[in-house]
Motif scaffolding. Structure first.
Motif, PDB file in Angstrom:
ATOM      1  N   ALA A 149       0.809  -1.173   0.012  1.00 30.78           N
ATOM      2  CA  ALA A 149       0.067   0.023  -0.017  1.00 30.78           C
ATOM      3  C   ALA A 149       0.988   1.430  -0.055  1.00 30.78           C
ATOM      4  O   ALA A 149       0.407   2.381  -0.756  1.00 30.78           O
ATOM      5  N   GLN A 150       1.918   1.292   0.868  1.00 31.49           N
ATOM      6  CA  GLN A 150       2.917   2.302   0.807  1.00 31.49           C
ATOM      7  C   GLN A 150       3.477   2.618  -0.522  1.00 31.49           C
ATOM      8  O   GLN A 150       3.706   3.619  -1.066  1.00 31.49           O
ATOM      9  N   VAL A 151       4.023   1.475  -1.326  1.00 30.59           N
ATOM     10  CA  VAL A 151       4.598   1.592  -2.595  1.00 30.59           C
ATOM     11  C   VAL A 151       3.635   2.005  -3.571  1.00 30.59           C
ATOM     12  O   VAL A 151       4.028   3.026  -4.226  1.00 30.59           O
ATOM     13  N   THR A 211      12.670  11.745  -3.868  1.00 29.75           N
ATOM     14  CA  THR A 211      12.556  12.900  -2.953  1.00 29.75           C
ATOM     15  C   THR A 211      11.210  12.779  -2.582  1.00 29.75           C
ATOM     16  O   THR A 211      10.688  13.379  -1.485  1.00 29.75           O
ATOM     17  N   ALA A 212      10.048  12.022  -3.193  1.00 29.49           N
ATOM     18  CA  ALA A 212       8.579  11.818  -2.462  1.00 29.49           C
ATOM     19  C   ALA A 212       8.706  11.463  -1.160  1.00 29.49           C
ATOM     20  O   ALA A 212       7.346  11.251  -0.568  1.00 29.49           O
ATOM     21  N   THR A 213       9.692  11.038  -0.762  1.00 28.62           N
ATOM     22  CA  THR A 213       9.913  10.211   0.815  1.00 28.62           C
ATOM     23  C   THR A 213       9.464  11.611   1.593  1.00 28.62           C
ATOM     24  O   THR A 213       8.900  11.282   2.794  1.00 28.62           O
ATOM     25  N   VAL A 214       9.552  12.881   1.271  1.00 24.32           N
ATOM     26  CA  VAL A 214       9.348  13.926   2.172  1.00 24.32           C
ATOM     27  C   VAL A 214       7.558  14.031   2.257  1.00 24.32           C
ATOM     28  O   VAL A 214       7.084  14.665   3.166  1.00 24.32           O
ATOM     29  N   ALA A 215       6.897  13.365   1.435  1.00 25.56           N
ATOM     30  CA  ALA A 215       5.453  13.261   1.752  1.00 25.56           C
ATOM     31  C   ALA A 215       5.416  12.886   2.957  1.00 25.56           C
ATOM     32  O   ALA A 215       4.182  13.459   3.970  1.00 25.56           O
ATOM     33  N   ALA A 216       6.056  11.848   3.679  1.00 33.60           N
ATOM     34  CA  ALA A 216       5.565  11.585   4.925  1.00 33.60           C
ATOM     35  C   ALA A 216       5.993  12.453   5.972  1.00 33.60           C
ATOM     36  O   ALA A 216       5.293  12.611   7.184  1.00 33.60           O
ATOM     37  N   TYR A 217       6.789  13.512   5.617  1.00 30.13           N
ATOM     38  CA  TYR A 217       6.960  14.564   6.647  1.00 30.13           C
ATOM     39  C   TYR A 217       6.041  15.216   7.039  1.00 30.13           C
ATOM     40  O   TYR A 217       5.685  15.664   8.230  1.00 30.13           O
ATOM     41  N   GLY A 276       8.283   6.794   2.206  1.00 29.49           N
ATOM     42  CA  GLY A 276       8.915   7.903   3.309  1.00 29.49           C
ATOM     43  C   GLY A 276       8.569   7.602   4.798  1.00 29.49           C
ATOM     44  O   GLY A 276       9.355   7.961   5.705  1.00 29.49           O
ATOM     45  N   ARG A 277       7.616   7.027   4.873  1.00 26.11           N
ATOM     46  CA  ARG A 277       6.674   6.658   6.407  1.00 26.11           C
ATOM     47  C   ARG A 277       8.008   5.775   7.123  1.00 26.11           C
ATOM     48  O   ARG A 277       8.240   5.998   8.208  1.00 26.11           O
ATOM     49  N   TYR A 278       8.723   4.760   6.301  1.00 25.80           N
ATOM     50  CA  TYR A 278       9.526   3.925   7.065  1.00 25.80           C
ATOM     51  C   TYR A 278      10.613   4.573   7.489  1.00 25.80           C
ATOM     52  O   TYR A 278      11.412   4.454   8.597  1.00 25.80           O
ATOM     53  N   LEU A 279      11.066   5.778   6.647  1.00 25.27           N
ATOM     54  CA  LEU A 279      12.153   6.493   7.035  1.00 25.27           C
ATOM     55  C   LEU A 279      12.088   7.485   8.181  1.00 25.27           C
ATOM     56  O   LEU A 279      12.582   7.134   9.365  1.00 25.27           O
ATOM     57  N   TYR A 280      10.838   8.176   8.395  1.00 23.81           N
ATOM     58  CA  TYR A 280      10.529   8.987   9.626  1.00 23.81           C
ATOM     59  C   TYR A 280      10.158   8.236  10.553  1.00 23.81           C
ATOM     60  O   TYR A 280      10.618   8.473  11.781  1.00 23.81           O
ATOM     61  N   ASP A 281       9.375   7.042  10.518  1.00 20.36           N
ATOM     62  CA  ASP A 281       8.750   6.518  11.567  1.00 20.36           C
ATOM     63  C   ASP A 281       9.980   5.779  12.086  1.00 20.36           C
ATOM     64  O   ASP A 281      10.214   5.516  13.358  1.00 20.36           O
ATOM     65  N   GLY A 282      10.831   4.985  11.180  1.00 15.83           N
ATOM     66  CA  GLY A 282      11.992   4.324  11.875  1.00 15.83           C
ATOM     67  C   GLY A 282      12.688   5.415  12.476  1.00 15.83           C
ATOM     68  O   GLY A 282      13.448   4.794  13.541  1.00 15.83           O
ATOM     69  N   LEU A 283      12.967   6.515  12.073  1.00 16.56           N
ATOM     70  CA  LEU A 283      13.890   7.572  12.891  1.00 16.56           C
ATOM     71  C   LEU A 283      13.592   7.553  14.059  1.00 16.56           C
ATOM     72  O   LEU A 283      14.101   7.708  15.210  1.00 16.56           O
ATOM     73  N   ALA A 284      11.956   8.050  14.204  1.00 17.78           N
ATOM     74  CA  ALA A 284      11.532   8.263  15.538  1.00 17.78           C
ATOM     75  C   ALA A 284      11.691   7.176  16.362  1.00 17.78           C
ATOM     76  O   ALA A 284      11.864   7.377  17.760  1.00 17.78           O
ATOM     77  N   ALA A 285      11.350   6.050  15.860  1.00 17.50           N
ATOM     78  CA  ALA A 285      11.492   4.955  16.810  1.00 17.50           C
ATOM     79  C   ALA A 285      12.779   4.154  16.875  1.00 17.50           C
ATOM     80  O   ALA A 285      13.038   3.161  17.517  1.00 17.50           O
ATOM     81  N   ARG A 286      13.769   4.797  16.375  1.00 21.72           N
ATOM     82  CA  ARG A 286      15.149   4.393  16.233  1.00 21.72           C
ATOM     83  C   ARG A 286      15.176   3.171  16.027  1.00 21.72           C
ATOM     84  O   ARG A 286      16.131   2.220  16.251  1.00 21.72           O
ATOM     85  N   PHE A 326      16.224   1.155  12.991  1.00 18.49           N
ATOM     86  CA  PHE A 326      17.043   1.542  11.657  1.00 18.49           C
ATOM     87  C   PHE A 326      17.071   0.320  10.898  1.00 18.49           C
ATOM     88  O   PHE A 326      17.084   0.607   9.437  1.00 18.49           O
ATOM     89  N   SER A 327      16.325  -0.757  11.000  1.00 21.92           N
ATOM     90  CA  SER A 327      16.283  -1.819   9.948  1.00 21.92           C
ATOM     91  C   SER A 327      15.127  -1.481   9.202  1.00 21.92           C
ATOM     92  O   SER A 327      14.966  -1.620   8.154  1.00 21.92           O
ATOM     93  N   GLN A 328      13.968  -0.776   9.987  1.00 18.19           N
ATOM     94  CA  GLN A 328      12.829  -0.379   9.135  1.00 18.19           C
ATOM     95  C   GLN A 328      13.411   0.758   8.029  1.00 18.19           C
ATOM     96  O   GLN A 328      13.011   0.789   6.998  1.00 18.19           O
ATOM     97  N   MET A 329      14.258   1.573   8.594  1.00 14.47           N
ATOM     98  CA  MET A 329      14.622   2.957   7.891  1.00 14.47           C
ATOM     99  C   MET A 329      15.485   2.257   6.671  1.00 14.47           C
ATOM    100  O   MET A 329      15.384   2.673   5.657  1.00 14.47           O
TER     101      MET A 329
END
Ligand code: ATP
Ligand code: MG
Lengths: 260, 379
Positions: free
Chosen positions: A25-27, A168-174, A181-191, A193-196
């Motif tokens: 769904a995210q893809v 760049t569309a990863t910024v949409a999650a921001y 991008g969700r996985y990058l931001y959520d991963g960062l927030a939750a630390r 790193f495997s998700q990121m």
């Protein structure tokens, strides 16, 4: 990396669960933001580029558009979000989607515009002149001569727009939208790193897949006369003027017809 | 007929490329525009199909003002061939040739069939139909360019130095085929070149222009060589124009040839030795067609007993009774034996002629041209 592999292969991540969309769904969301932006950018930049290349006027527009590349994506997104979103009513994603799409469109315009205008503008003057001389109108010269000759450059403009926008569309999650991008931001927030890392891999794979697809389109639509990929047999025949006839050599090329 | 009526072209920079040009290019004939670089030949040519618009004056085709129709429509009725073919790189040869018929709405099948026919007409094999321009030599591209110009069967053709970018051998082939095609088709052609030899060879009418875009002289080729109107034209047509003018006088059938003793290929060298005259004997084939000269030296030093082709000296050119005095004189001058070989129209030996006899013949038949050429020089 091996953690990313674990994350990517975990079946749980591939299914939607209680309000959290799965990877497919995210893809799809990511593809929608990206391709939407590239489509809008192409709809604007392609005709404009054709016009600039054909008339050989307005090169300054291309320069200005190139200047857009200097804008910091993130800063621009936040600015637009602050300025525009309050004016967009309704529920739904509108207030988040519009600024995001604007940023992505602005990013996709320069490569499409620049390549299209350069490709059309650089068609040899002798070929343009001869085409007019045998009775083509300006429009016919553009559509039947300049576009087919410029096609490799035009498509490669779209390809680089796609690569940049998908990344760049990863910024949409921001701003709270979905996408990879969700996985990058959520991963960062939750630390996490495997998700990121998994998210980053997904972006790269998606970008590569789209690029491969467009490369195939390019191969298929560009005339061998322009790309130099002549059918085997005819290329060799070109070396010796006399030895052209080679019965049995594949000769289907001309029947396929070249988009004019 | 194409008519220039006091046509002037002044470019934005102020250059007057063509100045008050009055010229008629007769229907069915080749008119050659010739002159030094920058004299306005291309500009004049391109004002016919409105690739350049005249500053003042009119260009008429068969009495109709060219500015009355849209440029694209006008151009579809005028064949256009340029120096570097200008073929469409993304289309195959057959589709390039079909370009104008397709623009005119002819269906694809008919247009292609006609293209293939034209390909043959300009001397290219059908196998080339599916190649792209990048797969052709320069000379082949020019042939395709000519075929493309002919495709819609336009009554008028414009050609701007079409053969100048190919090597001399190919150029000569292309010129000969141009003449053959034109004698079949009888188009109204305006042909630009800066090469006076090409102009004389191809033109029915030659318009010599001078820098500044004015006409220096309009005349048929022999007239031009024989009577240049002034020092500029005389200088431009060149020093050996007296000799070139001979190209326009045919060898009379009463040409006074002398009987030549010959030996056939395959006959014995002893026979050849017996027939030597002034150190040379002419060798012919079974049908009396000249093959070359055999020198006394090679007769004596040969290892074989028979006359074989590889012992022959092929130095001399051949003249025919239907050919020009220029060929006759050249045959006499180029022959290793000093005796020029003359054949009938079918290539059979008639006899030989000495340079002195050839010159006597020129004095009798070509005197007007030679005299007049001499007068032009001093004018
Ligand atoms: N677009 C242009 N703008 C300004 N001047 C031009 C332009 N085209 C040609 N000229 C000038 O007009 C004159 C005639 O040019 P043109 O091309 O007709 O010469 P040409 O006889 O065809 O020469 P060549 O044998 O070198 O091809 C030249 O002095 C040239 O510099
Ligand atoms: Mg020229």
């Amino acid at each position: 990396m091996s953690n990313a592999f674990t994350w990517l292969t975990d079946p749980a991540n591939w299914h939607d669960q209680l309000g959290t969309p799965g990877i497919p769904a995210q893809v799809v969301a990511h593809l929608e933001y990206s391709l939407g932006a590239v489509a809008i950018a192409t709809a604007v930049a392609l005709p404009l580029g054709l016009l600039i290349g054909h008339t050989r006027r307005g090169a300054s527009i291309v320069t200005v558009a190139n200047g857009l590349r200097a804008l910091p994506t993130f800063g621009l997104l936040i600015l637009l979000y602050v300025v525009i979103s309050p004016h967009i009513g309704g529920r739904g994603d509108g207030p988040y989607l519009v600024p995001t799409e604007i940023v992505l469109v602005l990013m996709a315009i320069p490569p499409v515009l620049g390549n299209t205008s350069a490709g059309v503008g650089n068609v040899s003057p002798a070929v343009r002149d001869a085409s007019l001389g045998i009775g083509m109108t300006g429009r016919e010269v553009l559509l039947r001569v300049e576009v087919p000759i410029a096609l490799p450059l035009i498509i490669s403009g779209v390809r680089s727009a796609v690569l940049q926008v998908v990344a760049t569309a990863t910024v949409a999650a921001y701003v709270g939208l979905g996408g990879i991008g969700r996985y990058l931001y959520d991963g960062l927030a939750a630390r996490d790193f495997s998700q990121m890392t998994g998210g980053a891999v997904l972006v790269a794979v998606l970008a590569l897949a789209l690029d491969t697809l467009l490369a195939a389109v390019q191969r298929w639509t560009v005339s061998p006369g322009v790309s130099g990929r002549f059918k085997a047999g005819t290329a060799q025949a070109a070396l010796g003027p006399a030895g052209a006839a080679r019965p049995g050599a594949p000769e289907a090329a001309a029947e396929e017809g070249v988009p004019a | 007929m194409i008519t220039f009526e006091s046509v002037t072209k002044r470019y934005p920079g102020g250059t007057v490329a063509v100045d008050q040009l009055d010229l008629e290019a007769p229907t069915g004939k080749t008119t050659v525009l010739v002159g030094p670089s920058g004299c306005g030949k291309t500009t004049s040519l391109r004002m016919i199909n409105r690739m350049i618009e005249p500053t003042s004056g009119r260009v008429l085709i068969d009495g109709a003002d060219t500015s009355a129709v849209s440029p694209a429509r006008l151009r579809r009725g005028i064949g256009y061939v340029i120096q570097h073919s200008g073929l469409l790189p993304h289309r195959t040869v057959v589709d390039n040739i079909a370009t104008v018929p397709l623009l005119l709405g002819v269906d694809r099948r008919t247009a292609r069939a006609r293209s293939l026919e034209l390909l043959e007409r300009v001397g290219l094999p059908q196998e080339m139909a599916k190649r792209y321009p990048a797969q052709l030599s320069g000379g082949q591209q020019q042939r395709v360019g000519v075929a493309r110009a002919l495709a819609a069967d336009p009554p008028v053709m414009l050609m701007d130095e079409p053969f100048s970018a190919v090597d001399p051998v190919v150029r000569e082939q292309l010129q000969n085929e141009f003449l053959r095609l034109q004698s079949d088709l009888g188009k109204t052609i305006v042909f630009v070149t800066h090469d006076i030899d090409e102009a004389v060879k191809l033109g029915d009418q030659i318009a010599v222009m001078r820098v500044g875009g004015t006409l220096a002289q309009v005349a048929g080729p022999s007239e031009l060589l024989a009577r240049p109107v002034d020092a500029f034209v005389a200088g431009f047509v060149g020093r050996d124009r007296g000799y070139r003018a001979l190209g326009f006088t045919t060898v009379p059938s009463s040409v006074p040839v002398e009987r030549e003793e010959t030996v056939r290929l395959g006959e014995s060298l002893t026979t050849a030795r017996d027939r030597l005259a002034h150190g040379w004997v002419l060798v012919v084939d079974a049908e009396d067609r000249p093959q070359g000269w055999l020198s006394e030296h090679s007769v004596r030093s040969a290892r074989d007993d028979l006359v074989t082709p590889d012992a022959l000296n092929l130095g001399g050119t051949l003249a025919t009774v239907r050919g020009s005095l220029r060929e006759l004189l050249d045959a006499a001058l180029s022959s290793p034996s000093g005796r020029g070989v003359v054949t009938d129209g079918q290539g059979h030996l008639l006899g030989t002629i000495s340079p002195a006899a050839a010159v006597r013949l020129i004095e009798e038949h070509g005197s007007t041209a030679a005299d007049a050429a001499g007068r032009g020089e001093t004018a």
